[in-house]
Design a protein around this motif. Structure first.
Motif, PDB file in Angstrom:
ATOM      1  N   ASP A   3      -4.183   9.789  -9.940  1.00  0.00           N
ATOM      2  CA  ASP A   3      -4.429  10.118 -11.340  1.00  0.00           C
ATOM      3  C   ASP A   3      -4.425   8.820 -12.140  1.00  0.00           C
ATOM      4  N   ILE A   4      -5.611   8.288 -12.429  1.00  0.00           N
ATOM      5  CA  ILE A   4      -5.731   7.015 -13.131  1.00  0.00           C
ATOM      6  C   ILE A   4      -5.174   7.117 -14.545  1.00  0.00           C
ATOM      7  N   MET A  57     -16.406  -3.546  -5.569  1.00  0.00           N
ATOM      8  CA  MET A  57     -14.975  -3.639  -5.825  1.00  0.00           C
ATOM      9  C   MET A  57     -14.661  -3.700  -7.318  1.00  0.00           C
ATOM     10  N   ALA A  58     -15.676  -3.644  -8.168  1.00  0.00           N
ATOM     11  CA  ALA A  58     -15.451  -3.648  -9.614  1.00  0.00           C
ATOM     12  C   ALA A  58     -14.904  -2.311 -10.115  1.00  0.00           C
ATOM     13  N   ASP A  59     -15.089  -1.250  -9.349  1.00  0.00           N
ATOM     14  CA  ASP A  59     -14.629   0.082  -9.743  1.00  0.00           C
ATOM     15  C   ASP A  59     -13.206   0.263  -9.229  1.00  0.00           C
ATOM     16  N   ARG A  60     -12.210   0.054 -10.106  1.00  0.00           N
ATOM     17  CA  ARG A  60     -10.819   0.114  -9.662  1.00  0.00           C
ATOM     18  C   ARG A  60     -10.418   1.510  -9.197  1.00  0.00           C
ATOM     19  N   ARG A  61     -10.923   2.518  -9.854  1.00  0.00           N
ATOM     20  CA  ARG A  61     -10.593   3.881  -9.443  1.00  0.00           C
ATOM     21  C   ARG A  61     -11.057   4.139  -8.016  1.00  0.00           C
ATOM     22  N   ASP A  62     -12.282   3.709  -7.709  1.00  0.00           N
ATOM     23  CA  ASP A  62     -12.814   3.907  -6.360  1.00  0.00           C
ATOM     24  C   ASP A  62     -12.071   3.049  -5.347  1.00  0.00           C
ATOM     25  N   ARG A  65      -8.833   4.712  -4.557  1.00  0.00           N
ATOM     26  CA  ARG A  65      -9.074   5.897  -3.710  1.00  0.00           C
ATOM     27  C   ARG A  65      -9.244   5.478  -2.256  1.00  0.00           C
ATOM     28  N   ARG A  66     -10.001   4.436  -2.029  1.00  0.00           N
ATOM     29  CA  ARG A  66     -10.230   3.969  -0.668  1.00  0.00           C
ATOM     30  C   ARG A  66      -8.943   3.407  -0.052  1.00  0.00           C
ATOM     31  N   LEU A  67      -8.167   2.697  -0.847  1.00  0.00           N
ATOM     32  CA  LEU A  67      -6.893   2.193  -0.343  1.00  0.00           C
ATOM     33  C   LEU A  67      -5.957   3.340   0.031  1.00  0.00           C
ATOM     34  N   ALA A  68      -5.952   4.398  -0.772  1.00  0.00           N
ATOM     35  CA  ALA A  68      -5.106   5.550  -0.459  1.00  0.00           C
ATOM     36  C   ALA A  68      -5.499   6.175   0.878  1.00  0.00           C
ATOM     37  N   ILE A  69      -6.792   6.282   1.125  1.00  0.00           N
ATOM     38  CA  ILE A  69      -7.255   6.819   2.405  1.00  0.00           C
ATOM     39  C   ILE A  69      -6.797   5.920   3.548  1.00  0.00           C
ATOM     40  N   ALA A  70      -6.998   4.611   3.382  1.00  0.00           N
ATOM     41  CA  ALA A  70      -6.660   3.668   4.447  1.00  0.00           C
ATOM     42  C   ALA A  70      -5.168   3.670   4.748  1.00  0.00           C
ATOM     43  N   LEU A  71      -4.335   3.635   3.702  1.00  0.00           N
ATOM     44  CA  LEU A  71      -2.888   3.536   3.913  1.00  0.00           C
ATOM     45  C   LEU A  71      -2.294   4.805   4.503  1.00  0.00           C
ATOM     46  N   VAL A 264      -7.748  -6.952   7.051  1.00  0.00           N
ATOM     47  CA  VAL A 264      -9.155  -6.693   6.740  1.00  0.00           C
ATOM     48  C   VAL A 264      -9.243  -5.876   5.461  1.00  0.00           C
ATOM     49  N   GLY A 265     -10.195  -6.230   4.618  1.00  0.00           N
ATOM     50  CA  GLY A 265     -10.404  -5.488   3.388  1.00  0.00           C
ATOM     51  C   GLY A 265     -11.737  -4.791   3.346  1.00  0.00           C
ATOM     52  N   ARG A 266     -12.774  -5.526   2.925  1.00  0.00           N
ATOM     53  CA  ARG A 266     -14.062  -4.902   2.640  1.00  0.00           C
ATOM     54  C   ARG A 266     -14.686  -4.221   3.846  1.00  0.00           C
ATOM     55  N   ALA A 267     -14.525  -4.794   5.036  1.00  0.00           N
ATOM     56  CA  ALA A 267     -15.157  -4.204   6.219  1.00  0.00           C
ATOM     57  C   ALA A 267     -14.594  -2.824   6.545  1.00  0.00           C
ATOM     58  N   LEU A 268     -13.344  -2.561   6.147  1.00  0.00           N
ATOM     59  CA  LEU A 268     -12.745  -1.249   6.396  1.00  0.00           C
ATOM     60  C   LEU A 268     -12.809  -0.344   5.169  1.00  0.00           C
ATOM     61  N   LEU A 269     -12.691  -0.919   3.988  1.00  0.00           N
ATOM     62  CA  LEU A 269     -12.705  -0.110   2.775  1.00  0.00           C
ATOM     63  C   LEU A 269     -14.114   0.319   2.372  1.00  0.00           C
ATOM     64  N   TYR A 270     -15.131  -0.452   2.794  1.00  0.00           N
ATOM     65  CA  TYR A 270     -16.525  -0.149   2.439  1.00  0.00           C
ATOM     66  C   TYR A 270     -17.407  -0.231   3.687  1.00  0.00           C
ATOM     67  N   PRO A 271     -17.142   0.588   4.700  1.00  0.00           N
ATOM     68  CA  PRO A 271     -17.966   0.533   5.915  1.00  0.00           C
ATOM     69  C   PRO A 271     -19.377   1.016   5.626  1.00  0.00           C
TER      70      PRO A 271
END
Length: 291
Positions: A3-4, A57-62, A65-71, A264-271
């Motif tokens: 919830d942003i 990566m400019a969209d902080r909300r997105d 969301r991706r970090l939450a999925i990964a973690l 790893v960041g972008r390769a996993l967060l934005y496949p």
């Protein structure tokens, strides 16, 4: 779902909730196999927002969301990020039971005339210790024709020493770098340049007892990793080419001592297929075996 609006509201009415949350965070022991999979999200602080040429990566909300999925995926040990991102994750409870590495020097903004001035503008050692983070990461780029590299080396060495005195991991990310023009710095990714950067980085600070390296996957990784005995996490970088080729290169490098995992960041967060969970699960299997 994060919830942003609630995050912003809490920051407005109760900023003390952040230090309070650090005090009560449940820390995690180092994984029993000694290996780590960390999700990196400190790119935006340097103005590095693009993935495959798009400013995703400019969209902080997105991104959150991706970090939450990964973690949430099994085998993910923690996260590497700047205070703003870590504190958002902290407030929604995503850092409990995770390794947390604070990104320290983000002053070398991508594309700037001062990009090689890698000043410490984010975490400092005092805050890492106060909030009981697990360590700090420093980008240590060395340009042989830039006098500012001397200050970067000095600051990185001091941070390594101070983190070790506190029993905290010092994650050093070295590169030999060159300025191609006023707005473009290029890291040299040939094996000999990476080996030279390893030799420089491993000697920073008064002790290497708590030093780990963060290194790119390049050609001749057996020869590259023969340059050190320090535990080494392999980085992903801005994803290019087919994902299967990337995973294969990680697998081959992870089989070589002293490789100890991935950060790893972008390769996993934005496949390429946008399936974050599937990409993270592949990386977790490469680092820890079948989960």
């Amino acid at each position: 779902m994060i919830d942003i609006a609630d995050l912003t509201r809490r920051r407005i009415i109760d900023p003390e909730c952040i230090p309070n949350a650090w005090r009560t965070r449940q820390r995690a022991p180092r994984p029993s196999d000694g290996r780590l999979l960390l999700i990196a999200a400190d790119h935006p602080a340097r103005g590095a927002l693009t993935v495959r040429g798009e400013p995703r990566m400019a969209d902080r909300r997105d991104l959150l969301r991706r970090l939450a999925i990964a973690l949430a995926r099994p085998g993910v040990d923690g996260v590497l990020a700047t205070p703003d991102i870590l504190e958002d994750l902290l407030l929604v409870g995503l850092l409990d039971g995770k390794q947390v590495i604070g990104s320290m020097n983000r002053g070398g903004l991508q594309g700037s005339s001062f990009e090689l001035d890698d000043r410490f503008t984010a975490y400092d050692v005092t805050t890492i210790v106060t909030h009981n983070l697990d360590g700090g990461k420093m980008l240590t780029r060395v340009a042989l024709d830039d006098p500012g590299s001397a200050a970067t080396l000095e600051a990185s060495g001091a941070a390594v020493t101070a983190l070790a005195a506190a029993g905290k991991l010092a994650l050093v990310e070295p590169f030999l770098s060159e300025r191609r023009d006023r707005h473009r710095v290029e890291n040299l990714l040939d094996p000999d340049s990476v080996i030279r950067s390893i030799a420089i980085a491993a000697a920073l600070g008064a002790t290497s007892a708590y030093t780990w390296l963060k290194l790119p996957v390049v050609g001749e990784m057996e020869r590259v990793l023969a340059a050190t005995t320090l535990p080494t996490l392999l980085l992903g970088g801005d994803p290019a080419g087919h994902a299967d080729t990337t995973y294969a290169s990680w697998a081959a490098a992870l089989a070589i001592p002293p490789a100890a995992g991935l950060v790893v960041g972008r390769a996993l967060l934005y496949p390429p297929d946008d399936d974050v969970a599937a990409a993270v699960d592949i990386a977790a299997d490469l680092v820890h075996g079948a989960i």
